[in-house]
Structure formats: C-alpha cells, structure tokens
Enzyme design. Structure first.
Site, PDB file in Angstrom:
ATOM      1  CG  HIS A 176     -12.413   1.752   2.461  1.00 20.85           C
ATOM      2  ND1 HIS A 176     -11.400   2.673   2.502  1.00 20.85           N
ATOM      3  CD2 HIS A 176     -12.070   0.767   3.314  1.00 20.85           C
ATOM      4  CE1 HIS A 176     -10.472   2.249   3.365  1.00 20.85           C
ATOM      5  NE2 HIS A 176     -10.862   1.098   3.861  1.00 20.85           N
ATOM      6  CD  GLN A 236      -4.010  -0.212  -1.314  1.00 16.58           C
ATOM      7  OE1 GLN A 236      -4.377   0.294  -2.371  1.00 16.58           O
ATOM      8  NE2 GLN A 236      -4.289   0.332  -0.140  1.00 16.58           N
ATOM      9  CB  CYS A 291      -3.795   2.695   9.447  1.00 15.96           C
ATOM     10  SG  CYS A 291      -4.670   2.144   8.022  1.00 15.96           S
ATOM     11  CG  ASN A 312      -0.255  -0.306   2.497  1.00 11.11           C
ATOM     12  OD1 ASN A 312       0.327  -1.376   2.669  1.00 11.11           O
ATOM     13  ND2 ASN A 312      -0.290   0.632   3.424  1.00 11.11           N
ATOM     14  CB  SER A 340     -10.669  -3.198   1.717  1.00 15.04           C
ATOM     15  OG  SER A 340     -11.287  -2.076   2.296  1.00 15.04           O
TER      16      SER A 340
HETATM   17  N1  PLP Z   1      -4.285  -4.106   3.784  1.00 19.05           N
HETATM   18  C1  PLP Z   1      -3.812  -3.123   3.005  1.00 19.05           C
HETATM   19  C2  PLP Z   1      -2.688  -3.396   2.065  1.00 19.05           C
HETATM   20  C3  PLP Z   1      -4.372  -1.839   3.081  1.00 19.05           C
HETATM   21  O1  PLP Z   1      -3.903  -0.851   2.315  1.00 19.05           O
HETATM   22  C4  PLP Z   1      -5.433  -1.619   4.002  1.00 19.05           C
HETATM   23  C5  PLP Z   1      -5.998  -0.250   4.174  1.00 19.05           C
HETATM   24  O2  PLP Z   1      -5.290   0.716   4.211  1.00 19.05           O
HETATM   25  C6  PLP Z   1      -5.893  -2.694   4.765  1.00 19.05           C
HETATM   26  C7  PLP Z   1      -5.290  -3.912   4.636  1.00 19.05           C
HETATM   27  C8  PLP Z   1      -7.021  -2.520   5.729  1.00 19.05           C
HETATM   28  O3  PLP Z   1      -8.221  -2.297   5.021  1.00 19.05           O
HETATM   29  P1  PLP Z   1      -9.552  -1.827   5.769  1.00 19.05           P
HETATM   30  O4  PLP Z   1      -9.497  -0.358   5.880  1.00 19.05           O
HETATM   31  O5  PLP Z   1     -10.666  -2.302   4.864  1.00 19.05           O
HETATM   32  O6  PLP Z   1      -9.590  -2.518   7.066  1.00 19.05           O
END
Ligand code: PLP
Length: 379
Positions: free
Chosen positions: A203, A181, A324, A151, A201
């Site tokens: 969103h 991603q 995050c 990501n 995911s």
């Molecule tokens: N894994 C990756 C590579 C991500 O980029 C993200 C979100 O930033 C997640 C997991 C977590 O996704 P979610 O926001 O749906 O929990």
C-alpha cells in the site's frame, strides 16, 4: 484535494485496480492448493507472479514470500530468526528511530530475555558508526535491524557502510532491513545489497492494503509466524492470494518503470517547498540528503495537529508523526532521538509525495500556508 500523505499510504493506481479485477475472475481465482486442473492453473499463476516479483527485486523466487503487510513481514523476520536460531547470540542491535513494526518486536524479544542494544543516531537520522561499533564490540549479536529510508524524515541509511561494519566486527550477525519507504523510490536489488531479510509493503506503492512481501536470503533459517497448511514452502501458511500478490507485482512494475521520472518530479517539489517554507521561517527537519519524497517541517507557532487541521480546511492532507502512532498524540520519538528539541518536534508535520503530485499543488500548498499564517497565527 492535495494529498501529501503518501508515506502513510498511497492511492490505488488504475493498473492495480485493473489487475485486481482480472485476477478475481473465475476460474483463475481457484485455490492454488487444489489438486484439480483449476488448482494447477492457479498455482502456476501464483508462482509466475512470485518469479516476476523476485526478478524485479533482484532475488530468487524461493527467497520471496507474500504476506499481509510489512508489519507481518517484520514480525516474521525478527521473531522468526530469533526463535529458530537460539544459539546465534543473545543480543539484537537496532536504533530507536525504527518503525513500530520493528520496535514492538524488539520489545517482545526484550521480555523474553534478549538484550536489545540501541545504536545512537545523529541529527541527520543516520546511525553513528562509532556507536554501532561500540555495540557490536560487546559481542553476542544475533541480529541487526535497520530501516533503509525513515518514514518520518526520509533519511537514507548508508547501508553499505553499516553492513560493512557489521560484517567486519560480527560476521555471523544477520541483518534485517525495512525497505518499505525505499521501494520504488530508490533502486533496490536485494542480492546486490546483501541484507539477509527485508520487508516491503504494497500500500506504499499504489497497491491495495493487505499485501506485503518478506525476503529471506537463501540459507537463512527462520521459524514461520503463521502456522497451518504449510503454503509458501511452510514459511507462511494460509491460502495464497494471486489477486493480492498480482496487485503487488502490478504496482511494483509501475514504480520500477517510472522510478527516475518520479524522483525528478519529487525533487523539484521538495526543493521548492524547502526553499519557500524556509523563507517563511519554518524549520526543515529532514536532512539535506534525505529522499525527496518526504519533507518533515516544523511550523513555528503551530502545534503539529493544529497545522494538520488548518491544512485540512483547504482539502490538504499531511501527517503529524507516523500515522500508526498519531492517535496517541505523542511528539515524534524519531525526531527526539535525532536530537530535535521538544518544542520544534511538537510543531512538526510530515509532507510526503508520490508520482501523482505536481508543482501546481506545491505552489497552492504555499499559498494556503500563507493564508493560515495570516488567519490563525496568534501574535
Ligand atoms: N515500516 C515502515 C518504514 C513504514 O513506514 C510502515 C508503514 O507505515 C511499516 C513498516 C508498516 O507497513 P504496513 O502498513 O504494511 O504494515
């Protein structure tokens, strides 16, 4: 506004918005668990959405579970597998460049006494095969956790060779793959790929927040994370939401249909920005063969957060480290693990694109970067 923060989240597409409205209407929003005929209709609708989602992902319907987000999918897969398969081994293999959704689950397992072995990655963010072999050869590996597209950098995991190495050294090791991603940006066919558990995911593909998917290959047994009424074959209790599952499906259909055109557009934007930013002395940290949707770049003379706020003045939105963990003001652990020096990593900004971005925006971005250098760089 220029929104170059699509890896953090995407904006909801029109067709998803329309689908949300359609599926929120009476009586389709009855409880799929109800015994009356409205309930029957609701469960039929829900299972239809599940079937179509499975088809688009190249899976069987009974391998697909709707969750609230990819973090929930990761928690269910990682903790659930280790909890259910206590005799599968005491070690888990992964890298230190995983998303926190994975890393925190591994920390949790470490506290329970499991051994977490981290495979080294190269400057391109890819796991080093010798390091993977070394960790596998120590034996006792129950689970391997990797990410298909990073990501922060867009680095693409060479999944085929990773899976081949794991299968040849440790055939019983189950593979969990974070596909968050990658979805809609590169072809994902779960059966053909051969990972055992995967997370997605909504969103990140222009659906709303609050919907994710977990894939668990038929035959892989895991303990559910959420207990209750036994919905979704007991894998994920809680009243099923056809609205959210349908929103995910609508978004998935759209990204799947437009996958090639969107990639050409993203590549054009990415190549242009790489060229123009490099010419201005910025350091490109995403590897050459990264997915074109992510461009990690270090601006000399500007700390990440300073650049983020300078760009914000022009209504341009980017990320520092992954959203995050951005509030913790840490230098990206992903870049440090790849071997990027601390100063360069401290100046890194992530630009991430979607099908809605244009070349005009990329050109405007460069004009504003020039203005920022002129106005704010302390010489
Ligand atoms: N894994 C990756 C590579 C991500 O980029 C993200 C979100 O930033 C997640 C997991 C977590 O996704 P979610 O926001 O749906 O929990």
């Amino acid at each position: 506004m220029i929104y170059f923060d699509n890896s953090a989240t995407t904006f909801v597409s029109d067709s998803v918005r329309a689908k949300l409205m359609e599926l929120s209407e009476d009586p389709v929003s009855a409880n799929p668990g109800a015994l009356h005929k409205l309930g029957n209709k609701a469960i039929e609708l829900y299972e239809g959405i599940r079937k179509e989602t499975a088809e688009l992902l190249g899976a069987r319907p009974d391998e697909i579970f709707f969750t609230s987000c990819a973090t929930e999918s990761a928690n269910t897969a990682i903790k659930g597998y280790m909890s259910r398969n206590k005799r599968a081994g005491n070690a888990v293999i992964s890298t230190r460049t995983e998303h926190k959704a994975t890393l925190e689950c591994l920390e949790y397992l470490a506290k329970l006494g499991y051994e977490i072995r981290y495979v080294k990655v190269g400057i391109d963010g890819k796991p080093l095969l010798e390091s993977l072999e070394e960790e596998l050869n120590k034996g006792d590996v129950a689970l391997a956790c990797f990410t298909l597209v990073n990501n922060e950098t867009g680095s693409v995991l060479p999944f085929e060779s990773i899976a081949k190495t794991i299968r040849s050294i440790s055939p019983s090791t189950v593979i969990y793959l974070d596909c968050v991603q990658a979805l809609g940006k590169m072809p994902v066919n779960l059966t053909a790929m051969g990972a055992d558990m995967c997370s997605f995911s909504g969103h990140k593909i222009h659906s709303v927040k609050g919907n994710g998917v977990l894939y668990v290959r038929k035959g892989v047994r895991i303990d559910p994370l959420i207990l209750g009424g036994g919905q979704q074959d007991g894998m994920r209790s809680g009243t099923q939401s056809a609205v959210l599952a349908g929103a995910f499906l609508a978004a998935l259909k759209e990204v799947s249909e437009g996958i090639d055109g969107a990639r050409v557009k993203a590549s054009e934007i990415n190549s242009y920005l790489r060229r123009e930013l490099s010419a201005r002395g910025a350091k490109i940290l995403s590897p050459e063969d990264a997915l074109p949707y992510v461009l990690n770049v270090s601006f000399d003379g500007f700390e990440s957060e300073t650049m983020l706020h300078c760009l914000e003045i022009y209504d341009i939105y980017v990320s520092t480290v992954s959203a995050c963990s951005a509030k913790q003001k840490k230098v990206s652990y992903v870049l440090l693990e790849m071997g990027v020096d601390r100063k360069t990593a401290a100046n890194a900004v992530r630009l991430s694109f979607s099908r809605y971005n244009t070349m005009d925006e990329a050109e405007e971005f460069i004009r504003h970067v020039d203005e920022i250098y002129e106005q704010f760089l302390v010489k």
